[in-house]
Scaffold this motif. Structure first.
Motif, mmCIF file in Angstrom:
data_model
loop_
_atom_site.group_PDB
_atom_site.id
_atom_site.type_symbol
_atom_site.label_atom_id
_atom_site.label_comp_id
_atom_site.label_asym_id
_atom_site.label_seq_id
_atom_site.Cartn_x
_atom_site.Cartn_y
_atom_site.Cartn_z
ATOM 1 N N GLY A 152 53.077 67.546 3.259
ATOM 2 C CA GLY A 152 53.563 66.284 3.794
ATOM 3 C C GLY A 152 52.528 65.497 4.555
ATOM 4 N N ARG A 153 51.280 65.966 4.600
ATOM 5 C CA ARG A 153 50.201 65.259 5.305
ATOM 6 C C ARG A 153 49.148 64.828 4.286
ATOM 7 N N PRO A 154 48.365 63.790 4.602
ATOM 8 C CA PRO A 154 47.400 63.247 3.623
ATOM 9 C C PRO A 154 46.161 64.120 3.501
ATOM 10 N N VAL A 155 46.153 65.064 2.560
ATOM 11 C CA VAL A 155 45.024 65.974 2.348
ATOM 12 C C VAL A 155 44.216 65.483 1.149
ATOM 13 N N ALA A 156 42.969 65.077 1.398
ATOM 14 C CA ALA A 156 42.110 64.601 0.311
ATOM 15 C C ALA A 156 41.632 65.744 -0.564
ATOM 16 N N GLY A 157 41.561 66.932 -0.014
ATOM 17 C CA GLY A 157 41.115 68.094 -0.771
ATOM 18 C C GLY A 157 40.838 69.250 0.171
ATOM 19 N N ALA A 683 25.838 74.473 -3.167
ATOM 20 C CA ALA A 683 25.633 74.255 -1.739
ATOM 21 C C ALA A 683 24.664 73.108 -1.472
ATOM 22 N N ASP A 684 23.825 72.760 -2.435
ATOM 23 C CA ASP A 684 22.864 71.667 -2.266
ATOM 24 C C ASP A 684 23.409 70.336 -2.751
ATOM 25 N N ASP A 685 24.655 70.297 -3.167
ATOM 26 C CA ASP A 685 25.218 69.076 -3.751
ATOM 27 C C ASP A 685 26.378 68.554 -2.912
ATOM 28 N N ILE A 686 26.172 68.505 -1.590
ATOM 29 C CA ILE A 686 27.210 68.032 -0.682
ATOM 30 C C ILE A 686 27.587 66.577 -0.958
ATOM 31 N N PRO A 687 26.632 65.676 -1.302
ATOM 32 C CA PRO A 687 27.040 64.286 -1.581
ATOM 33 C C PRO A 687 28.091 64.164 -2.681
ATOM 34 N N SER A 688 28.008 64.982 -3.737
ATOM 35 C CA SER A 688 29.022 64.899 -4.787
ATOM 36 C C SER A 688 30.370 65.389 -4.283
ATOM 37 N N LEU A 689 30.370 66.344 -3.360
ATOM 38 C CA LEU A 689 31.614 66.787 -2.752
ATOM 39 C C LEU A 689 32.248 65.654 -1.954
ATOM 40 N N VAL A 690 31.428 64.941 -1.158
ATOM 41 C CA VAL A 690 31.945 63.816 -0.377
ATOM 42 C C VAL A 690 32.519 62.748 -1.297
ATOM 43 N N ASP A 691 31.824 62.464 -2.397
ATOM 44 C CA ASP A 691 32.329 61.457 -3.349
ATOM 45 C C ASP A 691 33.681 61.872 -3.924
ATOM 46 N N ALA A 692 33.816 63.160 -4.277
ATOM 47 C CA ALA A 692 35.080 63.632 -4.848
ATOM 48 C C ALA A 692 36.217 63.522 -3.838
ATOM 49 N N LEU A 693 35.932 63.839 -2.573
ATOM 50 C CA LEU A 693 36.957 63.731 -1.543
ATOM 51 C C LEU A 693 37.323 62.280 -1.265
ATOM 52 N N GLN A 694 36.319 61.393 -1.227
ATOM 53 C CA GLN A 694 36.603 59.979 -0.972
ATOM 54 C C GLN A 694 37.424 59.358 -2.098
#
Length: 735
Positions: A152-157, A683-694
């Motif tokens: 019931g809460r806004p979870v992006a991932g 572990a070296d691809d944090i920017p792609s993780l941020v993009d997926a969450l956004q």
């Protein structure tokens, strides 16, 4: 406001027109003045339109949610395997640096981030106080807990950081409609030098001091073809050591030890590899198994519809096995008074039940663990006895062996309740009932692919030697013509009939709680008489067959404990309670007592098992505090008195599952990501993780909505409209 189930404009227009037509049609011929008819039609129209709106589910967002309102739980594995050193450095130290230097700074400015740790359970975590101390890692259970926690809460991932070890045993499934799980794997898929005992399994002990096989497997990584030293311990005492050379680096080795468990109590056998300097995981060099003390002798009933030369050889082979009790009854024919006569060989306590040639009541039949029907025809048993024989397999869990030519004749057991249990059809006879096999000649034995690995057919530790020994068996006198194998059945051996027809010789299947076997050959005594006297293949086969059939049969009250467990793990101790006819007792009182390794006695109350809707099954939960052997005893009582007791032993801490196979388990991590529409991210691809969450954040925020229609006002309005229409109709003289 918006709608959860929106309709296209044309569907909405059609619904309005249809509602108006229904409202007009309902009152078009009612004898009322015009304004009253219009009022009732209007109320009916508003009611129908309100139903359409409610079915479209109007929803509204709960307040305003900014970008930081999207949640990102970061779930970190804190089990002991995360303390291994291959990430580079210790895995847990690598995770601490990853959180502090890259992941949290990248997420904190964009999302609301909660850092959680999981091992046995999920808990809030301070990244600076991160330690790998949990005894196990329940990945499935942890993800299910997090999904429930943020429902019931806004979870992006959800971000999962783990080495992929999943030792919790949780059956919680991943909700495919929940937030995506993005996985960061920690560790190496090719760790450093390590030796591991993969498995240790033991056969069932038959008699006190009898020798049994104990099979062990081990593997070595990083040492090439250097020999592996295997040491065998019995209750902690070394009894044998071997040096085994693997075929190559990473190629498992297999060894079979001969052991003789002592009488009276369970025996712990341990296989260990001495730890070498610089070894990655010394904890997985040891593995133990528990060998239960010999069970009481299995009771076998051999019922012969007609005397046969074959049956004497069979009973002689079984009677020489001290782990079997053989009762036999042979139908001899009618005497001068026309009464059926039988030759009975049985224990005194059971012989009276066989005077009519076959146990007359289910309770009498259920006293046995396996039944052999040899040369039996349907007319020799009553309908009740045939039904009881079927129930013996289905409900009691007993084993049934059918052999002899008369049993397979059209007037034999075909079209009876017993035929349902058998692995081969007796009514649909076919000349080619099995696929092509490498037949050795007329009425010779040809082992099938299923038979090559089945425990009944094993005559040697080497599979190739087992096949050679079966090929050396003399030919049989004949093979009965029967139908094809049923779904779920296995044909273990086949043979060639006249004209090269392919016929099933040995077939088995599990049916209900028990097992069934068919042997269609005639004159198998030739295997004993025409082979060297020192060859014991005939006896070995038939003993293995009847033991396999009798194995699932338990006493009316039985207790089952987990085969392998760890200290601190919540274990289910299950108890089955039945009466003498093996009908479930649903209102029993079941007490469970556990004796710890130090002699402490723990009493538990068992309750009805929620996973067993058929009843008669109870469960108590126990958490062992220390490694060792625990004795579990269950006592069941009914309204009329005691129903029975059962006991078993279990071993806690026989293996360190958390340290088994220390490699990064990408298979588990990929399965988790795929099941939740997430991704496996380096572990070296944090920017792609941020993009997926956004990219998921807007949908996560929009998903936090409240149903406008799901309240008392909607219901009150609907009831008010219907009540108002009913009141006006009654007031104006309408029904």
């Amino acid at each position: 406001m918006t709608f959860a189930n929106p309709l296209p404009w044309w569907a909405v227009a059609a619904a309005v027109v249809l509602a108006a037509a229904l409202a007009w049609y309902a009152y078009r011929r009612v004898p009322l003045i015009r304004w009253r008819r219009l009022m009732l039609s209007g109320i009916r129209l508003v009611t129908l339109l309100l139903l359409v709106v409610l079915l479209m589910r109007p929803v509204a967002r709960i307040g305003e949610v900014d970008e930081r309102g999207a949640l990102v739980p970061v779930l970190v594995d804190t089990s002991r395997s995360m303390g291994l050193e291959d990430a580079p450095g210790r895995r847990i130290d690598f995770v601490r640096r990853l959180l502090r230097d890259r992941l949290l700074p990248a997420l904190t400015g964009r999302f609301q981030v909660d850092v959680l740790g999981f091992g046995e359970a999920v808990q809030d975590l301070d990244p600076d106080a991160l330690h790998a101390t949990s005894r196990r890692s329940d990945v499935q259970g942890a993800l299910a807990t997090v999904q429930d926690r943020y429902r019931g809460r806004p979870v992006a991932g959800i971000v999962l950081i783990s080495d992929g070890g999943d030792t919790g045993g949780s059956r919680a499934g991943l909700a495919g409609h929940g937030p995506p799980v993005h996985v960061i794997g920690v560790g190496s898929s090719k760790p450093g030098r390590d030796r591991e005992v993969l498995s240790v399994t033991a056969a069932e002990a038959v008699l006190d001091h009898s020798r049994i096989d104990l099979a062990a497997s081990a593997v070595s990584h990083g040492w090439g073809r250097d020999p592996i030293q295997l040491r065998l311990l019995e209750n902690g005492r070394p009894i044998e050591a071997r040096r085994v050379t693997p075929a190559g680096d990473g190629v498992p080795v297999h060894q079979v030890f001969k052991v003789a468990p002592g009488p009276g109590s369970a025996t712990v056998y341990t296989v260990e590899i001495p730890a070498a300097p610089g070894e990655l995981v010394p904890e997985n060099n040891t593995l133990s198994t528990l060998v239960q003390p010999p069970a009481p002798a299995r009771r076998i009933l051999v019922a012969e519809g007609a005397p046969g030369f074959e049956h004497s050889f069979l009973k002689r082979a079984w009677s020489s096995d001290q782990g079997l009790e053989i009762d036999s009854v042979v139908r001899k024919g009618r005497n001068e008074r026309g009464t059926e006569t039988f030759y009975i060989q049985a224990a005194r306590s059971r012989s009276d039940r066989l005077r009519s040639g076959y146990p007359p009541r289910p309770e009498d039949l259920f006293a046995y663990h396996a039944v052999v029907l040899a040369n039996f025809e349907a007319h020799q048993l009553t309908r009740a006895q045939l039904e009881a024989t079927r129930a013996f397999v289905v409900r009691r869990g007993g084993g049934l062996l059918v052999l002899g030519a008369r049993s397979f004749l059209p007037r034999g057991l075909a079209d009876t309740p017993v035929e349902d249990v058998l692995p081969l059809g007796l009514s649909d006879r076919a000349s080619d009932a099995v696929p092509a096999t490498d037949a050795r000649g007329l009425h010779r034995v040809a082992l099938t692919a299923d038979g090559a690995g089945h425990p009944i057919m094993q005559l040697d530790a080497d599979p190739e030697k087992t096949r050679q020994r079966w090929e050396a068996f003399p030919s049989l006198a004949a093979i009965a013509t029967v139908g094809t194998a049923k779904p779920g059945a296995s044909v273990l051996a086949a043979s060639s009939g006249p004209g090269g027809s392919r016929r099933a010789l040995i077939a088995v299947q599990r049916f209900g709680e028990g097992r069934a076997m068919v042997f269609t050959g005639e004159a198998a005594w030739r295997w004993r008489m025409l082979m060297p006297s020192a060859d014991r293949s005939y006896e070995t086969f038939w003993r293995q067959a009847v033991r396999w059939l009798a194995l699932p049969a338990t006493d009316p009250v039985a207790v089952v404990a987990p085969a392998g467990s760890s200290p601190g793990e919540n274990l289910p101790l299950r108890v089955v309670v039945r009466n003498a006819a093996f009908e479930p007792i649903r209102d029993a009182t079941v007490d469970v007592r556990v004796t710890a390794p130090d002699g402490r006695l723990i009493s538990l109350a068992a309750s009805v098992d929620p996973d067993a809707p058929d009843g008669g099954r109870y469960v108590a939960h126990f958490r062992p505090a220390e490694p060792g052997v625990y004795r579990v005893t269950a006592e069941a009582r009914g309204a009329s008195g005691p129903l029975g007791t059962a006991a078993t032993s279990m071993l806690a801490g026989g293996s360190d599952r958390e340290m088994a196979d220390p490699r990064l388990n990408l298979h588990v991590l990929r399965r988790v990501a795929a099941a939740t529409r997430g991704r496996v991210i380096g572990a070296d691809d944090i920017p792609s993780l941020v993009d997926a969450l956004q990219s998921a954040a807007p949908a996560a925020r929009l998903s936090v909505r409240r149903d406008v229609w799901h309240n008392a006002w909607s219901l009150s309005l609907l009831i008010g409209l219907l009540s108002g229409e009913w009141v006006l109709r009654r007031r104006w003289g309408l029904r």
